[in-house]
Design a protein around this motif. Structure first.
Motif, mmCIF file in Angstrom:
data_model
loop_
_atom_site.group_PDB
_atom_site.id
_atom_site.type_symbol
_atom_site.label_atom_id
_atom_site.label_comp_id
_atom_site.label_asym_id
_atom_site.label_seq_id
_atom_site.Cartn_x
_atom_site.Cartn_y
_atom_site.Cartn_z
ATOM 1 N N UNK A 166 0.939 -1.291 0.002
ATOM 2 C CA UNK A 166 -0.093 -0.150 0.071
ATOM 3 C C UNK A 166 0.689 1.406 -0.093
ATOM 4 N N UNK A 167 2.111 1.294 0.570
ATOM 5 C CA UNK A 167 2.818 2.646 0.746
ATOM 6 C C UNK A 167 3.397 2.632 -0.699
ATOM 7 N N UNK A 168 3.668 1.491 -1.225
ATOM 8 C CA UNK A 168 4.196 1.609 -3.024
ATOM 9 C C UNK A 168 3.190 2.300 -3.680
ATOM 10 N N UNK A 169 1.847 1.820 -3.477
ATOM 11 C CA UNK A 169 0.843 2.133 -4.449
ATOM 12 C C UNK A 169 0.798 3.896 -3.924
ATOM 13 N N UNK A 170 0.614 4.163 -2.857
ATOM 14 C CA UNK A 170 0.661 5.433 -2.393
ATOM 15 C C UNK A 170 1.570 6.396 -3.228
ATOM 16 N N UNK A 171 2.896 5.769 -2.971
ATOM 17 C CA UNK A 171 3.928 6.622 -3.564
ATOM 18 C C UNK A 171 3.759 6.873 -5.305
ATOM 19 N N UNK A 172 3.319 5.497 -5.987
ATOM 20 C CA UNK A 172 3.304 5.657 -7.274
ATOM 21 C C UNK A 172 2.061 6.897 -7.696
ATOM 22 N N UNK A 173 0.838 6.911 -6.586
ATOM 23 C CA UNK A 173 -0.235 7.566 -6.997
ATOM 24 C C UNK A 173 0.444 9.157 -6.961
ATOM 25 N N UNK A 174 1.196 9.460 -5.976
ATOM 26 C CA UNK A 174 1.647 10.624 -5.856
ATOM 27 C C UNK A 174 2.693 11.166 -7.223
ATOM 28 N N UNK A 175 3.307 10.144 -7.602
ATOM 29 C CA UNK A 175 4.164 10.322 -8.770
ATOM 30 C C UNK A 175 3.316 10.224 -10.136
ATOM 31 N N UNK A 176 2.334 9.751 -10.110
ATOM 32 C CA UNK A 176 1.430 9.774 -11.406
ATOM 33 C C UNK A 176 1.780 8.573 -12.009
ATOM 34 N N UNK A 177 2.392 7.458 -11.300
ATOM 35 C CA UNK A 177 2.870 6.485 -12.094
ATOM 36 C C UNK A 177 1.636 5.515 -12.103
ATOM 37 N N UNK A 178 1.768 4.364 -12.737
ATOM 38 C CA UNK A 178 0.585 3.175 -12.894
ATOM 39 C C UNK A 178 0.909 2.141 -11.802
ATOM 40 N N UNK A 179 0.018 1.616 -11.357
ATOM 41 C CA UNK A 179 -0.160 0.603 -10.629
ATOM 42 C C UNK A 179 0.130 -0.929 -11.301
ATOM 43 N N UNK A 180 0.731 -1.728 -10.408
ATOM 44 C CA UNK A 180 1.013 -3.227 -11.154
ATOM 45 C C UNK A 180 -0.032 -3.757 -11.988
ATOM 46 N N UNK A 181 0.044 -4.632 -12.726
ATOM 47 C CA UNK A 181 -0.949 -5.433 -13.582
ATOM 48 C C UNK A 181 -1.695 -6.372 -12.451
ATOM 49 N N UNK A 182 -0.910 -7.042 -11.849
ATOM 50 C CA UNK A 182 -1.219 -8.052 -10.668
ATOM 51 C C UNK A 182 -0.627 -7.975 -9.340
ATOM 52 N N UNK A 183 -1.490 -8.308 -8.492
ATOM 53 C CA UNK A 183 -0.770 -8.352 -7.143
ATOM 54 C C UNK A 183 -1.419 -10.007 -6.793
ATOM 55 N N UNK A 184 -0.137 -10.723 -6.496
ATOM 56 C CA UNK A 184 -0.136 -11.971 -5.987
ATOM 57 C C UNK A 184 -0.109 -12.257 -4.542
ATOM 58 N N UNK A 185 -1.121 -12.705 -3.854
ATOM 59 C CA UNK A 185 -1.311 -12.650 -2.331
ATOM 60 C C UNK A 185 -1.368 -14.192 -1.767
#
Length: 441
Positions: free
Chosen positions: A147-166
């Motif tokens: 979630x921290x990485x996703x928030x960082x990407x959102x702030x930088x305008x970068x796309x999220x990964x295609x998949x999350x393997x949980x």
């Protein structure tokens, strides 16, 4: 917001949770029954960042103080201190509450054994084929880290990964379902790698353990991948069309018949719509994961294998199958999880030598099994060094008589580790370090 981390833990999950909330300016307290010296530098680091760390005890005042309690999955949901909590969550509940989950295809994987290898293999193939796949869960990556990485990407305008393997343990599923009131996110694929008796020192019955696993399979998942014997039960539970339930056994191609640890990953990737030739080609470069049938090194004709994550007897049977054409010197034994040792009887019968690590499982289950079947053994030993040396001596003796015979010294305990080691990873690391010294010498 006032956040209480209930159990810092030894695998980084509590640390990731505390770090996440500290980064967001929240007040953080951490409570753990272990002493500060046992929790090491993580506790010290969080204290320097402003967290209040309470070690050696749990205080009701901290639970009454907190707006939310982030619970370690090893803590039972009926712990008396939780009666004081306003709201109890885990890392998955926090991640799955994020609207960004709708932008990422989620692959949920559970099972008794093979979860981590399957998750890693799926992520490897997806990456190899040009997709971005992140991992989190029971393999040691907190959902707060994702979630921290996703928030960082959102702030930088970068796309999220295609998949999350949980990767989910049964306890993580249980806590997530409770925290989210049963509203798990939509999953592209939900998989059960296999099911064996386990954790019967924590569960009242095998069925209760299975029910926790199967709570991951909701009507909102797109495709279920399960052992063939579970297909009817999953169909009844999810109401999925049979076309959206894949059996792992019937999906297995002949190329993977001798690699059972990759069959679940193959079935999942096939369910995602990937071509079977592309999957098999990508799996050729998959190197596996630490502590799971991990080939550490060779010395002459002797191969050293670290399978410390084999914490149930069935896992020994599963791992041993890869080395049946070799003379196997088995290092096994440890702490009891209220499981029978019978599932590894075939392996101890055929092993060229057996070196036992001491512990309650060894004393109460393994030794009676070995004696009842007149199977010789060495030990029990109080240290990994003594067990490894005994196995190595046996392998060297056989090498003198049969120099061309392939041999394996296989650490596959079939039990937990806590009486002699901090955890199964400590057990495996000690084995690898000692093998490293042996190879250097």
């Amino acid at each position: 917001m006032k956040v209480l981390i209930f159990g810092l833990g030894m695998h980084g999950g509590g640390y990731a949770a505390a770090s996440y909330f500290l980064d967001h300016g929240d007040e953080v307290r951490i409570t753990d029954l272990k002493g500060a010296c046992d929790l090491g530098s993580e506790m010290e680091s969080l204290t320097l960042r402003g967290a209040l760390c309470i070690s050696g005890t749990h205080r009701s005042e901290d639970f009454l103080w907190a707006d939310i309690v982030v619970k370690n999955p090893a803590i039972p949901p009926n712990h008396p201190m939780l009666s004081h909590a306003r709201m109890v969550v885990n890392d998955f509940a926090w991640l799955f509450s994020s609207p960004w989950c709708e932008q990422v295809k989620i692959i949920g994987i559970t099972g008794t054994k093979g979860k981590t290898t399957t998750s890693a293999a799926v992520a490897h193939v997806l990456t190899h084929l040009g997709y971005e796949a992140m991992q989190c869960g029971n393999m040691g990556i907190s959902a707060f880290t994702v979630l921290k990485e996703w928030e960082r990407r959102h702030e930088q305008g970068r796309r999220l990964p295609d998949y999350l393997v949980v990767e989910f343990s049964s306890w993580q599923i249980r806590d997530s379902v409770q925290s989210l009131h049963g509203q798990l996110p939509i999953m592209e694929v939900c998989a059960l790698t296999n099911f064996y008796p386990d954790h019967l020192n924590s569960y009242q019955s095998i069925e209760q353990y299975l029910e926790d696993k199967l709570e991951l399979f909701t009507p909102s998942i797109h495709t279920a991948v399960v052992p063939d014997v579970m297909m009817k039960r999953i169909q009844k539970q999810t109401k999925l069309d049979r076309r959206h339930i894949r059996g792992i056994d019937r999906s297995c191609p002949k190329e993977l018949e001798q690699q059972p640890h990759l069959q679940s990953a193959y079935a999942i990737l096939l369910a995602l719509g990937l071509k079977y030739k592309s999957i098999l080609k990508a799996l050729e470069s998959f190197q596996g994961v630490p502590h799971r049938i991990e080939q550490v090194g060779t010395l002459g004709s002797i191969l050293f294998v670290n399978d410390s994550a084999a914490t149930i007897p069935e896992a020994v049977h599963f791992s041993y199958a890869k080395f049946r054409s070799m003379a196997v010197h088995l290092i096994c034994g440890g702490t009891d999880k209220n499981l029978k040792a019978d599932a590894m009887l075939e392996e101890v019968r055929h092993a060229s030598s057996i070196s036992l690590l001491d512990g309650s499982f060894t004393q109460n289950k393994l030794l009676p099994l070995l004696k009842a079947n007149s199977i010789s053994y060495m030990g029990p030993f109080k240290s990994m060094g003594d067990a490894l040396q005994a196995s190595f001596d046996a392998a060297q003796a056989k090498q003198q008589d049969l120099p061309d015979l392939p041999q394996a010294i296989l650490l596959s305990p079939g039990s937990a580790s806590f009486e002699l080691f901090a955890n199964e990873f400590d057990r495996g690391n000690q084995f690898k370090n000692l093998v490293g010294l042996l190879l250097e010498a």
